[in-house]
Motif scaffolding. Structure first.
Motif, PDB file in Angstrom:
ATOM      1  N   GLU A 188       0.851  -1.182   0.000  1.00 22.80           N
ATOM      2  CA  GLU A 188       0.000   0.000   0.000  1.00 22.80           C
ATOM      3  C   GLU A 188       0.895   1.244   0.000  1.00 22.80           C
ATOM      4  O   GLU A 188       1.839   1.329   0.792  1.00 22.80           O
ATOM      5  N   ASP A 196     -10.745  -0.904 -18.668  1.00 18.21           N
ATOM      6  CA  ASP A 196     -10.022  -1.192 -17.428  1.00 18.21           C
ATOM      7  C   ASP A 196      -8.569  -0.722 -17.520  1.00 18.21           C
ATOM      8  O   ASP A 196      -7.623  -1.497 -17.333  1.00 18.21           O
ATOM      9  N   ASP A 198      -1.744   3.495  -6.272  1.00 17.16           N
ATOM     10  CA  ASP A 198      -3.002   2.960  -5.767  1.00 17.16           C
ATOM     11  C   ASP A 198      -3.937   4.104  -5.424  1.00 17.16           C
ATOM     12  O   ASP A 198      -3.685   5.260  -5.809  1.00 17.16           O
ATOM     13  N   GLU A 199      -5.033   3.797  -4.708  1.00 17.30           N
ATOM     14  CA  GLU A 199      -6.042   4.822  -4.445  1.00 17.30           C
ATOM     15  C   GLU A 199      -5.523   5.968  -3.589  1.00 17.30           C
ATOM     16  O   GLU A 199      -6.117   7.052  -3.570  1.00 17.30           O
ATOM     17  N   SER A 200      -4.391   5.755  -2.891  1.00 19.62           N
ATOM     18  CA  SER A 200      -3.842   6.814  -2.036  1.00 19.62           C
ATOM     19  C   SER A 200      -2.821   7.696  -2.745  1.00 19.62           C
ATOM     20  O   SER A 200      -2.441   8.740  -2.219  1.00 19.62           O
ATOM     21  N   PRO A 215     -11.440   3.304  -9.017  1.00 18.65           N
ATOM     22  CA  PRO A 215     -11.250   2.915  -7.616  1.00 18.65           C
ATOM     23  C   PRO A 215     -10.589   1.543  -7.496  1.00 18.65           C
ATOM     24  O   PRO A 215     -10.645   0.718  -8.413  1.00 18.65           O
ATOM     25  N   ASN A 216      -9.959   1.335  -6.342  1.00 12.99           N
ATOM     26  CA  ASN A 216      -9.478   0.002  -5.950  1.00 12.99           C
ATOM     27  C   ASN A 216      -8.488  -0.598  -6.937  1.00 12.99           C
ATOM     28  O   ASN A 216      -8.499  -1.815  -7.180  1.00 12.99           O
ATOM     29  N   LYS A 217      -7.632   0.246  -7.499  1.00  7.00           N
ATOM     30  CA  LYS A 217      -6.588  -0.243  -8.392  1.00  7.00           C
ATOM     31  C   LYS A 217      -5.219  -0.059  -7.726  1.00  7.00           C
ATOM     32  O   LYS A 217      -4.943   0.988  -7.133  1.00  7.00           O
ATOM     33  N   ARG A 218      -4.399  -1.096  -7.826  1.00  2.87           N
ATOM     34  CA  ARG A 218      -3.008  -0.982  -7.403  1.00  2.87           C
ATOM     35  C   ARG A 218      -2.147  -1.611  -8.475  1.00  2.87           C
ATOM     36  O   ARG A 218      -2.310  -2.784  -8.809  1.00  2.87           O
TER      37      ARG A 218
END
Length: 221
Positions: A23, A124, A166-168, A45-48
């Motif tokens: 993360e 995607d 990622d989302e952050s 959203p929710n992609k890393r």
């Protein structure tokens, strides 16, 4: 004038797999540098994703070089775009999204706006940018540079750097240091699972972290 440098060596597959367990917010507990401006945000959203930095600098309203790059990117690349401060023109839209996806590019990171957001969802394609814009770049064929050091969100990016998104947020890592950073972060994430289990069993966070002792010491007469 166009400047074209060779495509960088790609980071190893096992390092990509390792990074994609991390993360970005955990790395934020370890490092203070390497982080792209937080206003460059995830569209999906929710992609890393992790991969190899391919860099491109395209100033003002000209996206000819980005079109050119779509024929040279490789599976596993992450394309980072330095817009030289232009926050008006969207250089990356639906056609570019499809071309990059077909080429196996894992994500785009644009220091500026993008457009055709529905295409990111439809095919995607993870994207990090400064938001949407309906004003697009044009094929002017004037200037730009590929695989040179660039600035994205206040962070210098070199071709071949390890990129984690990622989302952050987005982190740029020296590929020689990325493995050690990832392993440390994964260890911290595993420790967090142990912490959460202790909380579920009734312990209190300030007792575990030491915050209670710190505050009580300051409150003592």
């Amino acid at each position: 004038m166009f400047v074209i440098k060779p495509m960088p060596d790609q980071i190893p597959d096992d390092l990509v797999t390792l990074l994609e367990q991390v993360e970005t917010a955990t790395v934020g507990h370890v490092l203070h540098s390497g982080f792209v401006d937080r206003h460059i945000r995830a569209v999906l959203p929710n992609k890393r994703v992790a991969g190899t930095a391919v860099t491109i600098r395209i100033p003002h309203a000209d996206s000819a070089l980005l079109h050119w790059l779509t024929a040279h990117v490789r599976p596993g690349d992450i394309v980072l775009v330095d817009r030289c401060g232009d926050d008006r023109h969207a250089c990356w839209g639906g056609v570019i999204t499809n071309c990059m996806k077909m080429a196996g590019v894992k994500a785009g990171v644009v220091d500026g706006p993008a457009t055709d957001f529905s295409e990111f969802t439809r095919v995607d394609m993870p994207m990090w940018c400064r938001g949407p814009s309906a004003i697009t770049t044009k094929l002017l064929g004037s200037e730009g540079a590929v695989n040179v050091p660039i600035s994205v969100g206040g962070q210098v990016v070199h071709p071949g750097d390890a990129i984690l998104c990622d989302e952050s947020g987005v982190i740029v890592l020296d590929p020689l240091q990325a493995r050690a950073v990832a392993e440390k972060a994964i260890g911290m994430q595993e420790n967090e699972l142990v912490l959460l289990e202790r909380l579920r069993k009734g312990e209190k966070l300030p007792d575990i972290s030491g915050a209670r002792a710190m505050v009580d010491a300051k409150l003592a007469p």
